[in-house]
Scaffold this motif. Structure first.
Motif, PDB file in Angstrom:
ATOM      1  N   VAL A   5      52.697  25.475 -70.672  1.00  0.00           N
ATOM      2  CA  VAL A   5      52.888  25.407 -69.225  1.00  0.00           C
ATOM      3  C   VAL A   5      51.612  24.820 -68.639  1.00  0.00           C
ATOM      4  CG1 VAL A   5      53.229  26.717 -67.106  1.00  0.00           C
ATOM      5  CG2 VAL A   5      54.485  27.345 -69.181  1.00  0.00           C
ATOM      6  N   LEU A   6      51.735  23.682 -67.995  1.00  0.00           N
ATOM      7  CA  LEU A   6      50.598  23.015 -67.378  1.00  0.00           C
ATOM      8  C   LEU A   6      50.343  23.636 -66.006  1.00  0.00           C
ATOM      9  CD1 LEU A   6      48.466  20.750 -67.248  1.00  0.00           C
ATOM     10  CD2 LEU A   6      50.284  19.205 -66.447  1.00  0.00           C
ATOM     11  N   VAL A   7      49.158  24.220 -65.836  1.00  0.00           N
ATOM     12  CA  VAL A   7      48.743  24.775 -64.547  1.00  0.00           C
ATOM     13  C   VAL A   7      47.710  23.802 -63.995  1.00  0.00           C
ATOM     14  CG1 VAL A   7      47.828  26.769 -63.310  1.00  0.00           C
ATOM     15  CG2 VAL A   7      49.169  27.107 -65.413  1.00  0.00           C
ATOM     16  N   LEU A   8      48.170  22.930 -63.115  1.00  0.00           N
ATOM     17  CA  LEU A   8      47.367  21.816 -62.612  1.00  0.00           C
ATOM     18  C   LEU A   8      46.983  22.084 -61.165  1.00  0.00           C
ATOM     19  CD1 LEU A   8      46.229  18.923 -62.686  1.00  0.00           C
ATOM     20  CD2 LEU A   8      48.551  18.107 -62.202  1.00  0.00           C
ATOM     21  N   TYR A   9      45.694  21.989 -60.868  1.00  0.00           N
ATOM     22  CA  TYR A   9      45.241  22.345 -59.533  1.00  0.00           C
ATOM     23  C   TYR A   9      44.024  21.528 -59.124  1.00  0.00           C
ATOM     24  CZ  TYR A   9      41.375  24.671 -61.852  1.00  0.00           C
ATOM     25  OH  TYR A   9      40.251  24.910 -62.606  1.00  0.00           O
ATOM     26  N   TYR A  10      43.790  21.525 -57.816  1.00  0.00           N
ATOM     27  CA  TYR A  10      42.527  21.057 -57.257  1.00  0.00           C
ATOM     28  C   TYR A  10      41.954  22.221 -56.464  1.00  0.00           C
ATOM     29  CZ  TYR A  10      39.168  18.918 -54.125  1.00  0.00           C
ATOM     30  OH  TYR A  10      38.023  18.632 -53.436  1.00  0.00           O
ATOM     31  N   SER A  11      40.665  22.489 -56.639  1.00  0.00           N
ATOM     32  CA  SER A  11      40.026  23.594 -55.928  1.00  0.00           C
ATOM     33  C   SER A  11      38.635  23.175 -55.483  1.00  0.00           C
ATOM     34  CB  SER A  11      39.946  24.825 -56.841  1.00  0.00           C
ATOM     35  OG  SER A  11      39.483  25.949 -56.138  1.00  0.00           O
ATOM     36  N   LYS A  12      38.372  23.264 -54.204  1.00  0.00           N
ATOM     37  CA  LYS A  12      37.067  22.870 -53.664  1.00  0.00           C
ATOM     38  C   LYS A  12      36.060  24.015 -53.734  1.00  0.00           C
ATOM     39  CE  LYS A  12      34.391  20.015 -51.284  1.00  0.00           C
ATOM     40  NZ  LYS A  12      33.854  18.800 -51.893  1.00  0.00           N
ATOM     41  N   HIS A  13      36.501  25.225 -53.362  1.00  0.00           N
ATOM     42  CA  HIS A  13      35.578  26.354 -53.270  1.00  0.00           C
ATOM     43  C   HIS A  13      35.889  27.483 -54.251  1.00  0.00           C
ATOM     44  CE1 HIS A  13      33.822  24.449 -49.791  1.00  0.00           C
ATOM     45  NE2 HIS A  13      35.014  24.362 -49.226  1.00  0.00           N
ATOM     46  N   GLY A  14      36.989  27.392 -54.988  1.00  0.00           N
ATOM     47  CA  GLY A  14      37.275  28.378 -56.029  1.00  0.00           C
ATOM     48  C   GLY A  14      38.496  29.237 -55.821  1.00  0.00           C
ATOM     49  N   SER A 113      46.235  27.636 -50.941  1.00  0.00           N
ATOM     50  CA  SER A 113      45.294  28.525 -50.270  1.00  0.00           C
ATOM     51  C   SER A 113      44.872  27.884 -48.958  1.00  0.00           C
ATOM     52  CB  SER A 113      44.072  28.730 -51.181  1.00  0.00           C
ATOM     53  OG  SER A 113      43.051  29.429 -50.496  1.00  0.00           O
ATOM     54  N   SER A 114      44.709  28.707 -47.921  1.00  0.00           N
ATOM     55  CA  SER A 114      44.192  28.200 -46.649  1.00  0.00           C
ATOM     56  C   SER A 114      43.269  29.238 -46.034  1.00  0.00           C
ATOM     57  CB  SER A 114      45.330  27.862 -45.679  1.00  0.00           C
ATOM     58  OG  SER A 114      45.948  29.038 -45.213  1.00  0.00           O
ATOM     59  N   SER A 115      42.433  28.812 -45.089  1.00  0.00           N
ATOM     60  CA  SER A 115      41.464  29.721 -44.489  1.00  0.00           C
ATOM     61  C   SER A 115      41.980  30.393 -43.219  1.00  0.00           C
ATOM     62  CB  SER A 115      40.155  28.982 -44.188  1.00  0.00           C
ATOM     63  OG  SER A 115      40.407  27.921 -43.290  1.00  0.00           O
ATOM     64  N   SER A 116      43.207  30.103 -42.830  1.00  0.00           N
ATOM     65  CA  SER A 116      43.784  30.793 -41.680  1.00  0.00           C
ATOM     66  C   SER A 116      45.238  31.146 -41.961  1.00  0.00           C
ATOM     67  CB  SER A 116      43.679  29.933 -40.415  1.00  0.00           C
ATOM     68  OG  SER A 116      44.432  28.755 -40.550  1.00  0.00           O
ATOM     69  N   MET A 117      45.683  32.219 -41.322  1.00  0.00           N
ATOM     70  CA  MET A 117      47.038  32.737 -41.565  1.00  0.00           C
ATOM     71  C   MET A 117      48.102  31.685 -41.282  1.00  0.00           C
ATOM     72  SD  MET A 117      48.850  35.388 -42.469  1.00  0.00           S
ATOM     73  CE  MET A 117      48.023  36.947 -42.182  1.00  0.00           C
ATOM     74  N   GLY A 167      37.259  36.462 -44.709  1.00  0.00           N
ATOM     75  CA  GLY A 167      36.400  37.615 -44.951  1.00  0.00           C
ATOM     76  C   GLY A 167      35.094  37.242 -45.633  1.00  0.00           C
ATOM     77  N   ASN A 168      34.431  38.261 -46.155  1.00  0.00           N
ATOM     78  CA  ASN A 168      33.117  38.070 -46.779  1.00  0.00           C
ATOM     79  C   ASN A 168      33.187  37.309 -48.091  1.00  0.00           C
ATOM     80  OD1 ASN A 168      31.914  39.493 -44.700  1.00  0.00           O
ATOM     81  ND2 ASN A 168      32.138  41.467 -45.742  1.00  0.00           N
ATOM     82  N   ASN A 169      34.323  37.388 -48.777  1.00  0.00           N
ATOM     83  CA  ASN A 169      34.481  36.730 -50.075  1.00  0.00           C
ATOM     84  C   ASN A 169      35.801  35.967 -50.076  1.00  0.00           C
ATOM     85  OD1 ASN A 169      34.379  35.916 -52.701  1.00  0.00           O
ATOM     86  ND2 ASN A 169      34.201  37.957 -53.584  1.00  0.00           N
ATOM     87  N   PRO A 170      35.832  34.779 -49.463  1.00  0.00           N
ATOM     88  CA  PRO A 170      37.109  34.081 -49.270  1.00  0.00           C
ATOM     89  C   PRO A 170      37.786  33.617 -50.554  1.00  0.00           C
ATOM     90  CG  PRO A 170      35.271  32.718 -48.534  1.00  0.00           C
ATOM     91  CD  PRO A 170      34.708  34.066 -48.867  1.00  0.00           C
ATOM     92  N   THR A 171      37.055  33.548 -51.659  1.00  0.00           N
ATOM     93  CA  THR A 171      37.694  33.116 -52.907  1.00  0.00           C
ATOM     94  C   THR A 171      38.317  34.291 -53.664  1.00  0.00           C
ATOM     95  OG1 THR A 171      35.640  33.329 -54.158  1.00  0.00           O
ATOM     96  CG2 THR A 171      36.093  31.180 -53.158  1.00  0.00           C
ATOM     97  N   LYS A 172      38.056  35.515 -53.222  1.00  0.00           N
ATOM     98  CA  LYS A 172      38.596  36.692 -53.914  1.00  0.00           C
ATOM     99  C   LYS A 172      40.038  36.929 -53.475  1.00  0.00           C
ATOM    100  CE  LYS A 172      37.759  41.374 -55.106  1.00  0.00           C
ATOM    101  NZ  LYS A 172      37.580  42.682 -54.737  1.00  0.00           N
TER     102      LYS A 172
END
Length: 197
Positions: A5-14, A113-117, A167-172
Motif C-alpha cells: 500500500v503506497l502512502v504518498l504524501y507531502y508535508s511541510k511542517h510534519g 491537515s489544515s491550521s483552521s477548523m 495549539g502549542n504542538n500543531p503537528t501532534k
C-alpha cells in the motif's frame, strides 16, 4: 510477492507526515506492507537544485511505485482549499500510468491537515479524489461505523481523515485523529486484500 500500500504524501511542517505514519500503522495491522513516500518541493527559483534523495524522512516517490502498489493513500496539507503544489506537480506527471491503467480498480483514500477548523479540509479531500477517479481508482472513505467520527472535536471526515493543526504542538495528532488514521489504513488495506490487486 506481498501486497504494498503506497502512502504518498507531502508535508511541510510534519502534521501530514504524522497522519501518513498512522495510516501506515493501520495498513500493517492488516498484514500488508506500507510503503511510505513523499514528494520534493517545487521551487520558483530555476537555478535551485534539490538532493535526489531526501536528507531526512521518507524517500521520494517514483512512478514505478504507482505501478507496484495494490492501493494508494494520498495526503497533503490544505492550501486554499486544495492540495499543495508539490503533490499536484507529481500527479501531473502520471499520464503514462493513466494511459496504461496502472491504478485502475485499485482502492485509494485521501487525507489532509489544515491550521483552521474551516480551512478547506473537505474541499481539499474532494480535489484530491479527482485525479484518483481519472485513474480509475475505487475511493475508500471513512465510514461512520468508526465511533471517533461522531465525537471528534478536531479533524475527521467521511471523505477521508483530517487533522486540525492548532495549539502549542500543531503537528501532534489528537487521540481521535490517530485512531481514525489507523482505521483508514486498515480499511484501505482490507479493500486491497479483498480485491487482490
Amino acid at each position: 510477492m506481498s501486497q504494498k500500500v503506497l502512502v504518498l504524501y507531502y508535508s511541510k511542517h510534519g502534521a501530514t507526515q504524522a497522519m501518513a505514519n498512522n495510516i501506515a500503522l493501520g495498513v500493517e495491522q492488516v498484514g500488508l506492507e506500507a510503503c511510505l513516500r513523499t514528494v520534493p518541493e517545487v521551487s520558483s527559483n530555476i537555478g535551485e537544485h534539490q538532493q535526489a534523495v531526501p536528507s531526512v524522512g521518507d524517500p521520494y516517490v517514483c512512478l514505478q511505485d504507482l505501478v507496484e502498489c495494490s492501493a494508494l493513500a494520498l495526503g497533503s496539507p490544505t492550501r486554499f482549499g486544495n492540495m499543495a503544489a508539490p503533490l499536484k506537480y507529481f500527479l501531473d506527471q502520471t499520464s503514462a500510468q493513466w494511459l496504461s491503467g496502472s491504478l485502475e480498480n485499485k482502492p485509494g483514500c485521501v487525507f489532509t491537515s489544515s491550521s483552521s477548523m474551516h480551512g478547506g479540509q473537505e474541499s481539499t479531500l474532494l480535489s484530491m479524489m479527482l485525479p484518483l477517479l481519472h485513474h480509475g481508482m475505487l475511493i475508500c472513505g471513512l465510514p461512520y461505523s468508526v465511533p471517533q467520527l461522531h465525537t471528534t472535536l478536531t479533524g475527521g471526515s467521511p471523505y477521508g481523515v483530517s487533522h486540525l493543526a492548532q495549539g502549542n504542538n500543531p503537528t501532534k495528532l489528537s487521540e481521535e485523529e490517530k485512531t481514525m488514521c489507523i482505521e483508514q489504513g486498515k480499511r484501505l488495506a482490507n479493500m486491497a486484500a479483498k480485491l487482490g490487486n
